[in-house]
Write a protein that holds these residues in place. Structure first.
Motif, PDB file in Angstrom:
ATOM      1  N   GLN A  92       0.887  -1.398  -0.236  1.00  0.00           N
ATOM      2  CA  GLN A  92      -0.019  -0.425  -0.301  1.00  0.00           C
ATOM      3  C   GLN A  92       0.990   1.548   0.091  1.00  0.00           C
ATOM      4  OE1 GLN A  92      -2.643   0.815   3.131  1.00  0.00           O
ATOM      5  NE2 GLN A  92      -4.583  -0.211   2.278  1.00  0.00           N
ATOM      6  N   ILE A  93       0.154   1.858  -1.040  1.00  0.00           N
ATOM      7  CA  ILE A  93       1.000   3.631  -1.055  1.00  0.00           C
ATOM      8  C   ILE A  93       0.712   4.666   0.062  1.00  0.00           C
ATOM      9  CG2 ILE A  93       2.048   5.441  -2.918  1.00  0.00           C
ATOM     10  CD1 ILE A  93       1.384   2.986  -4.779  1.00  0.00           C
ATOM     11  N   ASP A  94       1.523   5.202   0.374  1.00  0.00           N
ATOM     12  CA  ASP A  94       0.809   5.814   1.527  1.00  0.00           C
ATOM     13  C   ASP A  94       0.582   7.815   1.291  1.00  0.00           C
ATOM     14  OD1 ASP A  94       0.269   7.879   3.181  1.00  0.00           O
ATOM     15  OD2 ASP A  94       2.545   7.569   4.554  1.00  0.00           O
ATOM     16  N   ILE A  95      -0.693   7.953   0.455  1.00  0.00           N
ATOM     17  CA  ILE A  95      -0.727   9.057  -0.478  1.00  0.00           C
ATOM     18  C   ILE A  95      -0.793  10.671  -0.165  1.00  0.00           C
ATOM     19  CG2 ILE A  95      -2.573   7.546  -2.411  1.00  0.00           C
ATOM     20  CD1 ILE A  95      -4.729   9.257  -0.926  1.00  0.00           C
ATOM     21  N   THR A  96      -0.498  10.334   1.449  1.00  0.00           N
ATOM     22  CA  THR A  96      -0.005  11.409   2.061  1.00  0.00           C
ATOM     23  C   THR A  96       1.141  12.264   2.599  1.00  0.00           C
ATOM     24  OG1 THR A  96       0.669  10.171   4.230  1.00  0.00           O
ATOM     25  CG2 THR A  96      -1.931  10.816   3.548  1.00  0.00           C
ATOM     26  N   LEU A  97       2.334  10.542   1.581  1.00  0.00           N
ATOM     27  CA  LEU A  97       3.528  11.588   2.059  1.00  0.00           C
ATOM     28  C   LEU A  97       3.595  12.459   0.850  1.00  0.00           C
ATOM     29  CD1 LEU A  97       5.369   7.627   2.004  1.00  0.00           C
ATOM     30  CD2 LEU A  97       5.603   9.733   3.969  1.00  0.00           C
ATOM     31  N   PRO A  98       4.665  13.610   1.327  1.00  0.00           N
ATOM     32  CA  PRO A  98       5.003  14.760   0.105  1.00  0.00           C
ATOM     33  C   PRO A  98       6.537  13.679  -0.712  1.00  0.00           C
ATOM     34  CG  PRO A  98       6.835  15.445   2.150  1.00  0.00           C
ATOM     35  CD  PRO A  98       5.222  13.727   2.309  1.00  0.00           C
ATOM     36  N   GLY A  99       5.678  14.877  -2.238  1.00  0.00           N
ATOM     37  CA  GLY A  99       6.055  13.985  -3.169  1.00  0.00           C
ATOM     38  C   GLY A  99       7.221  14.705  -3.773  1.00  0.00           C
ATOM     39  N   ARG A 100       8.023  13.968  -4.962  1.00  0.00           N
ATOM     40  CA  ARG A 100       9.127  14.925  -4.867  1.00  0.00           C
ATOM     41  C   ARG A 100       9.078  16.396  -5.697  1.00  0.00           C
ATOM     42  NH1 ARG A 100      11.338   9.158  -6.524  1.00  0.00           N
ATOM     43  NH2 ARG A 100      11.618   8.077  -4.881  1.00  0.00           N
TER      44      ARG A 100
END
Ligand code: DAH
Length: 344
Positions: A92-100
């Motif tokens: 599962q991907i943590d979509i709350t992480l900030p992107g690059r």
């Protein structure tokens, strides 16, 4: 024979109950349904059975095979979904992480300088023209008072495409084109654009570079107009404290011809390593348009006069920002380009 079949069936039922993974399914497929399975070897015995047993045994065998195959298919599907779900759960991907962050480009210092130069001349009332980079010998040389055997052709090592077709070596090629367009009317124009010469590339040379040509034609144009125009340009471009110096020079299309230096930014004219002790740095060529050039393009030199100048855009960029290698302007390394972002 039927006993053997029953034994295999019972064993299969047992084995099926113990299946836990897709790998287990494959193991059983191999054990019961492959060519090397016991069921296969039993079926190869059918031809040797007495006729009355053949049918019943054959049908029994087929039933067991179909049963096992069906059960394995069901298990296969269940386990496939189960394993897929487990995998998805784990990944599962943590979509709350900030992107690059993406690296965004910036305006190349070459364009910063080019746009600034053009802007300065626009404000002085010059028109901007652009001309072809593939040029004829006529416009690049002949109409600029440089006939075929003229020694000054050696100053500009040329890329020829055909006998009379070349990559322009100077934006001066636009002078005659523009005068023809203006049909004897006075004008002030600049022409920025790419130029080409057969130079070996190094820190200060490039086979492709850019110039801005300036040409003013009207009645009563004189050297003082040239000096005043370029002085104003230099002060706007490099700062109020910079002075210019005119040195006598030679170009076939101007008479008299001058080279124009600006006072050195590092030492203010006293002489330092940057200006090689002279206090001045050359940036421009120019002069009064040669009467032959005016005449060949339809202007009577007894009525009209003009001044012209040409400067290398890259050279101005290098001087302006203290860049030590012209090639840095062409490689588009964002780390380099970003340094000039805030200074625009
Ligand atoms: N075309 C010259 C060169 O490439 C520069 C130049 C000198 C342009 C004098 C001019 C001029 O218009 O008057 O070296």
């Amino acid at each position: 024979m039927n006993e053997k079949l029953e034994q295999i069936y019972n064993q299969a039922v047992q084995d099926l109950k113990e299946v836990k993974t897709l790998d287990d399914v494959n193991v059983l497929k191999n054990k019961y349904l492959s060519k090397k399975s016991e069921l296969s070897s039993l079926s190869s015995l059918i031809p040797s059975l007495p006729n009355e047993e053949k049918k019943e045994f054959g049908q029994g065998l087929q039933k067991v095979k179909s049963f096992i195959s069906l059960e394995l298919d069901k298990l296969n599907q269940q386990l496939y979904l189960k394993e897929l779900n487990e995998k998805l759960e784990k990944e599962q991907i943590d979509i709350t992480l900030p992107g690059r962050n993406n690296i965004v480009g910036a305006k190349n210092p070459y364009y910063i300088v080019k746009d600034e130069i053009v802007d300065i001349f626009l404000k002085m009332g010059f028109e901007v023209a652009e001309g072809p980079e593939v040029e004829t010998d006529l416009y690049n040389f002949e109409l600029l008072n440089i006939p075929k055997d003229h020694p000054s052709r050696d100053m500009q090592d040329t890329f020829y495409l055909e006998d009379d077709l070349l990559l322009r070596t100077q934006t001066s090629a636009m002078q005659a084109r523009f005068m023809e367009m203006k049909k004897g009317q006075p004008f002030k124009m600049i022409c920025p654009g790419k130029t080409y010469r057969r130079d070996d590339d190094d820190a200060t040379h490039s086979h492709q570079f850019s110039q801005i040509e300036g040409l003013v034609v009207d009645k009563n144009i004189n050297m003082a107009n040239l000096k005043a125009t370029l002085e104003l340009f230099v002060k706007k471009m490099f700062g109020e404290k910079r002075n210019i110096r005119l040195r006598s020079s030679y170009f076939p299309f101007t008479e008299p011809s001058v080279e124009i230096d600006i006072s050195c930014a590092s030492c203010g004219g006293k002489g330092c390593a940057m200006c090689k002790g002279s206090g001045y740095i050359e940036i421009l060529g120019g002069g009064m348009v040669h009467p032959n050039v005016l005449r060949m393009s339809g202007y009577d030199p007894d009525i009209y006069s003009g001044f012209a100048f040409g400067l290398g855009i890259e050279r101005v960029a290098l001087l302006r920002y203290g860049i030590d290698d012209i090639r840095k302007l062409f490689t588009n390394d964002v780390r380099f380009i970003h340094q000039f972002k805030k200074r625009t």
